[in-house]
Write a protein that holds these residues in place. Structure first.
Motif, PDB file in Angstrom:
ATOM      1  N   SER A   1      10.798  -1.469  -0.489  1.00 15.02           N
ATOM      2  CA  SER A   1       9.906  -1.096  -1.580  1.00 15.02           C
ATOM      3  C   SER A   1       8.672  -0.439  -0.989  1.00 15.02           C
ATOM      4  O   SER A   1       8.099  -0.937  -0.014  1.00 15.02           O
ATOM      5  N   ALA A   2       8.259   0.672  -1.591  1.00 14.88           N
ATOM      6  CA  ALA A   2       7.078   1.372  -1.101  1.00 14.88           C
ATOM      7  C   ALA A   2       5.796   0.674  -1.540  1.00 14.88           C
ATOM      8  O   ALA A   2       4.796   0.717  -0.833  1.00 14.88           O
ATOM      9  N   ALA A   3       5.849   0.008  -2.704  1.00 15.37           N
ATOM     10  CA  ALA A   3       4.643  -0.638  -3.224  1.00 15.37           C
ATOM     11  C   ALA A   3       4.982  -1.841  -4.082  1.00 15.37           C
ATOM     12  O   ALA A   3       6.010  -1.878  -4.759  1.00 15.37           O
ATOM     13  N   VAL A   4       4.093  -2.823  -4.023  1.00 15.96           N
ATOM     14  CA  VAL A   4       4.202  -4.045  -4.837  1.00 15.96           C
ATOM     15  C   VAL A   4       2.789  -4.404  -5.275  1.00 15.96           C
ATOM     16  O   VAL A   4       1.846  -4.250  -4.498  1.00 15.96           O
ATOM     17  N   ALA A   5       2.649  -4.873  -6.502  1.00 23.94           N
ATOM     18  CA  ALA A   5       1.332  -5.293  -6.978  1.00 23.94           C
ATOM     19  C   ALA A   5       1.396  -6.736  -7.464  1.00 23.94           C
ATOM     20  O   ALA A   5       2.330  -7.119  -8.175  1.00 23.94           O
TER      21      ALA A   5
END
Length: 82
Positions: A74-78
């Protein structure tokens, strides 16, 4: 280890979902993979800076995905507000 908070925290995974969470004001902290393509991560970084959201850089997409319990990178997680 800072990634440990991702295991049980409420979160959204993937660049589209992270962008939505930032736009809605739901994101508390954003994790971005260092090996993700800059054209994908730069708009997320800019949105975080604009909204004053903490950014944590992670070594790789694989590590970020694995930490979140998914089988792909995954490139991004918030981390989001519940």
């Amino acid at each position: 280890m800072p990634l440990a908070e991702l295991k049980n925290a409420p979160k959204v995974i993937g660049t589209k979902q992270v962008k939505k969470a930032i736009a809605k004001g739901n994101a508390r902290k954003v994790y971005i993979a260092c090996d993700a393509e800059p054209h994908i991560t730069e708009p997320i970084k800019a949105a975080c800076l604009e909204k004053n959201i903490e950014i944590e850089m992670v070594e790789s997409m694989e590590i970020l995905g694995h930490t979140c319990g998914i089988d792909v990178g995954s490139a991004a997680v918030a981390i989001i507000n519940e």
